[in-house]
Design a protein around this motif. Sequence first.
Motif, short mmCIF file in Angstrom:
data_model
loop_
_atom_site.label_atom_id
_atom_site.label_comp_id
_atom_site.label_asym_id
_atom_site.label_seq_id
_atom_site.Cartn_x
_atom_site.Cartn_y
_atom_site.Cartn_z
N ALA A 231 -52.08 -5.44 -32.14
CA ALA A 231 -52.20 -4.40 -31.10
C ALA A 231 -52.64 -5.04 -29.80
CB ALA A 231 -53.22 -3.35 -31.54
N LEU A 232 -52.13 -4.49 -28.69
CA LEU A 232 -52.45 -5.02 -27.36
C LEU A 232 -52.99 -3.90 -26.49
CD1 LEU A 232 -49.16 -6.98 -26.94
CD2 LEU A 232 -51.39 -8.05 -26.64
N SER A 233 -54.18 -4.11 -25.93
CA SER A 233 -54.70 -3.16 -24.96
C SER A 233 -54.75 -3.86 -23.61
CB SER A 233 -56.10 -2.68 -25.37
OG SER A 233 -56.58 -1.78 -24.40
N PHE A 234 -54.01 -3.32 -22.65
CA PHE A 234 -53.87 -3.94 -21.34
C PHE A 234 -54.36 -2.99 -20.26
CE2 PHE A 234 -51.26 -3.85 -17.47
CZ PHE A 234 -51.38 -5.15 -17.00
N THR A 235 -55.14 -3.49 -19.32
CA THR A 235 -55.45 -2.76 -18.11
C THR A 235 -55.07 -3.64 -16.94
OG1 THR A 235 -57.26 -1.55 -19.15
CG2 THR A 235 -57.27 -1.62 -16.76
N GLY A 236 -54.25 -3.10 -16.05
CA GLY A 236 -53.80 -3.88 -14.90
C GLY A 236 -52.70 -3.14 -14.17
N SER A 237 -51.87 -3.89 -13.48
CA SER A 237 -50.86 -3.26 -12.63
C SER A 237 -49.71 -2.68 -13.45
CB SER A 237 -50.31 -4.31 -11.65
OG SER A 237 -49.73 -5.37 -12.38
#
Length: 488
Positions: A231-237
């Motif tokens: 699983a991947l949790s990404f915060t960004g553009s």
Amino acid sequence: MIHGEIHQNVRQYINGRWETSATTGVSANPSDTSEVVAEYARADRRQVDGAIRAATEAFPHWSHSTPQRRADVLDRIGAELLARKDELGLLLAREVGKTLPEAVAEAARAGQIFKFFAGEAFRSGAGGGGSENVASVRAGVQVDVTREPVGVVGLITPWNTPFAVPASKIAAALAHGNSVVFKPAELVPACGWALTDIISRAALPAGVFNLVMGSGREAGQALVDSALVDALSFTGSAANGERILQAAAMRRAKVQLEMGGKNALVVLADADLDRAVDCAVQGAYFSNGQRCTASSRLIVEAGVHDAFVAKLRQRLKALKIGHALERGVDIGPVADAERLAQNLAWVDIAREEGAEHVWGGEALQRATTGHYMSPALFLAKPAHRIAREEIFGPLACVLRADDYDEALALCNDTPFGLCAGLCTNSLKHAMHFRRHAVVGMTMVNLPTAGVDFHVPFGGRKGSGYGPREQGRHAAEFYTTVKTGYMLA
Ligand code: NAD
């Protein structure tokens, strides 16, 4: 320990050991670019793969640890973050340029997040709040629905909130029994290291938590591509989020994306105007507008438009822009030279588009060489780029609306959907807005920026994808559901 010190050799943390890398990078203080904050190791693919393998090997044991064990670890991390919030806040202010009070508050928030998830550990998994016993449709059969940890999670975070955003992801992942590979943004290695340093002393088994610092293109992409990352949790553009979503979808990894915003603050004619101006100043300009929840569109009802703009201009004129550690400074520098240049380019775009300049938008000189600029305000039309695209800097525009209906339509006329604010004294409009703003979060008579840490956080449309972060809803992403049938 952190104050005033140059962090030589800020290293990766892999399988319970601190590791150097073949190449290094440097982070500088945006308030005073002559000050190096950290010299850090930059991971290549091989090193990231090593961290992922360590997390994979550590997962089976950790995923069966008792809730008490996980709660103790999280509680210990939270307690240290809270106890050292001043020192950590100072580091954050030096590395990102947030004012000291804002930076200390963020360090404390990170501590509160870990404390919250220490409690969540008891409500997770089999027998926890996530499980149910259900009557079967077949005689003599028992059915239960339980939640299990999802596996190895890759956590990719931005530079603007280098303690709070990673804390939300790491604490939730560990509370629910997952192992972690954490990749902070390149601008904030010292903050990533400081958080990891605290986590490394919390008696976690080796490999359960790993830090890899490096570029998004290499270290981040290695996490996205690895078949071992569940699983991947990404915060960004939004642009990077979409790329990650496509790559992860090809290998069916679970994905959670928190992306940009073009959030509106609607000001109706019946609003308390001083409060509305206060919400606009805080929401649009504090932290230099470098917040995903910043209100960069101020939609103002015609009856108070001119009075609102005049009051806001007065407030902007009075704001003190300066070194992030200087007492009484309202707004520090923007994060780096590239972002300052982008912000100033947006000011040029605004002028070229014919938006009416009200205040600011100039590079400023201060006693130290830093990335300072004055907060910018324009009167715009809905079609202008400054009214449509995320700027992520101290530039906001005012859009005029004839009435509430037009204001709501303008508010929703955006590809983003993170949050939206309304200033009004009308209960009818407040209730309607809370239901009809197409966003993940609404704020009435409050700034759009500034949210609680124990309730869902996230957006709709181009601002978010997948389950929400924070609070008990975090279980949706960090666990997977299993249905068990048994003949009694
Ligand atoms: P960014 O997208 O440039 O970088 C975010 C992270 O992704 C960094 O760690 C970067 O190294 C990594 N990355 C970049 N390319 C990658 C790739 N191909 N594969 C894997 N990882 C990759 O964003 P930023 O400039 O650090 O942060 C600003 C953005 O973050 C803004 O758009 C802002 O709105 C958003 N943001 C959103 C929230 C939210 O919760 N919605 C919170 C804070 C910031």
